[in-house]
Design an enzyme around this catalytic site. Structure first.
Site, mmCIF file in Angstrom:
data_model
loop_
_atom_site.group_PDB
_atom_site.id
_atom_site.type_symbol
_atom_site.label_atom_id
_atom_site.label_comp_id
_atom_site.label_asym_id
_atom_site.label_seq_id
_atom_site.Cartn_x
_atom_site.Cartn_y
_atom_site.Cartn_z
ATOM 1 N N ARG A 104 0.840 -1.193 0.000
ATOM 2 C CA ARG A 104 0.000 0.000 0.000
ATOM 3 C C ARG A 104 0.876 1.244 0.000
ATOM 4 O O ARG A 104 1.757 1.386 0.835
ATOM 5 C CB ARG A 104 -0.859 -0.039 1.273
ATOM 6 C CG ARG A 104 -2.166 0.658 1.165
ATOM 7 C CD ARG A 104 -3.003 0.360 2.381
ATOM 8 N NE ARG A 104 -2.504 1.005 3.581
ATOM 9 C CZ ARG A 104 -3.286 1.518 4.529
ATOM 10 N NH1 ARG A 104 -4.595 1.452 4.398
ATOM 11 N NH2 ARG A 104 -2.785 2.069 5.595
ATOM 12 N N THR A 108 -0.984 7.652 -1.087
ATOM 13 C CA THR A 108 -2.297 7.486 -1.737
ATOM 14 C C THR A 108 -3.123 6.370 -1.100
ATOM 15 O O THR A 108 -4.334 6.298 -1.292
ATOM 16 C CB THR A 108 -2.110 7.138 -3.230
ATOM 17 O OG1 THR A 108 -1.468 5.849 -3.301
ATOM 18 C CG2 THR A 108 -1.267 8.176 -3.946
ATOM 19 N N ASP A 200 0.563 -1.840 12.258
ATOM 20 C CA ASP A 200 0.943 -2.416 10.962
ATOM 21 C C ASP A 200 1.191 -3.913 11.124
ATOM 22 O O ASP A 200 2.172 -4.334 11.740
ATOM 23 C CB ASP A 200 2.206 -1.730 10.432
ATOM 24 C CG ASP A 200 2.508 -2.148 9.000
ATOM 25 O OD1 ASP A 200 2.649 -3.370 8.758
ATOM 26 O OD2 ASP A 200 2.595 -1.289 8.124
ATOM 27 N N ASP A 203 4.574 -5.386 9.750
ATOM 28 C CA ASP A 203 5.726 -5.012 10.578
ATOM 29 C C ASP A 203 5.738 -5.794 11.882
ATOM 30 O O ASP A 203 6.800 -6.198 12.376
ATOM 31 C CB ASP A 203 5.708 -3.507 10.874
ATOM 32 C CG ASP A 203 6.197 -2.688 9.683
ATOM 33 O OD1 ASP A 203 6.821 -3.267 8.778
ATOM 34 O OD2 ASP A 203 5.941 -1.475 9.670
#
Ligand code: PRP
Ligand code: URA
Length: 209
Positions: A104, A108, A200, A203
């Site tokens: 991703r 944006t 995340d 991560d």
């Protein structure tokens, strides 16, 4: 019309709470996402076809069910979806495994495809598409697009946490697929992260924070 199922099981709820905790380290986080995938997979695969075979027990001969037809395909959305593969393979060790790499864009929030490696004969198979996070829905919708282009019509998307915005977007883009969700959270924040979420997922699974 596909169905949306929000898993309502105390074991899944408990494990998701542990995953959310910012003090949960990589090793525990990785184990939890795998365990949740297995519990969710049990539900997502409950209608797999079976056939009767003859089997001789130590007591008698009988007919008993085994899985029939082509084995399902697990297609994790990289990276974070990789964390769910072990739990699903524990349920169906003979499943094939494809890979779709999507990242991703930080500005944006749109997904960028960097890898696609899928089995050739998807048209006759069930595809389980695991990704822990359904945020804007862009990545999931793009992954489903890719799998459909390869001929598959039986697609089951599976995520640990979804935002309402992402669920609506995925259902709008692909109303025919089944969607399995561990927990439906409140909303997205200004960075398109799920609130309260767990941060995340990639991560935290791979220790790249
Ligand atoms: C995360 C997550 C999903 C996606 C969800 O992956 O694993 O794939 O974001 O966001 P969306 O619904 O708004 O598309 P990311 O792109 O961060 O890549 P990673 O798994 O490699 O960390
Ligand atoms: N991707 C993640 O890993 N977490 C979010 O909250 C949103 C996208």
């Amino acid at each position: 019309m596909g169905k949306t199922i929000i898993l309502d099981h105390p074991l899944i709820k408990h494990k998701i709470t542990l995953m959310r905790d910012e003090n949960t380290g990589t090793q525990a986080f990785r184990s939890l996402v795998e365990e949740i995938a297995m519990l969710m997979g049990y539900e997502a695969l409950r209608d797999l076809p079976t056939e009767l075979i003859k089997v001789k027990t130590p007591v008698a001969e009988t007919e008993a069910p085994v899985l029939s037809g082509k084995k399902p395909v697990i297609v994790p959305v990289l990276r974070a979806g990789l964390g769910m593969v072990g739990g699903l393979l524990a349920l169906v060790p003979s499943a094939k495994v494809g890979h779709i790499g999507l990242a991703r864009d930080e500005v944006t929030h749109l997904p960028h495809e960097y890898l696609c490696k899928l089995p050739a004969d998807l048209s006759e198979r069930t595809v389980i598409l695991p990704d822990p996070m359904l945020a804007t829905g862009g990545s999931a919708a793009a992954a489903v697009d890719i799998i459909k282009r390869h001929g598959c019509r039986d697609i089951r998307f599976m995520c640990v946490i979804a935002a309402p915005e992402g669920l609506e977007a995925l259902k709008k883009a692909h109303p025919d697929i089944d969607i399995y969700i561990g927990c439906l959270d409140e909303r997205l924040n200004e960075n398109a992260y799920i609130v309260p979420g767990l941060g995340d997922a990639g991560d935290r699974i791979f220790g790249t924070l």
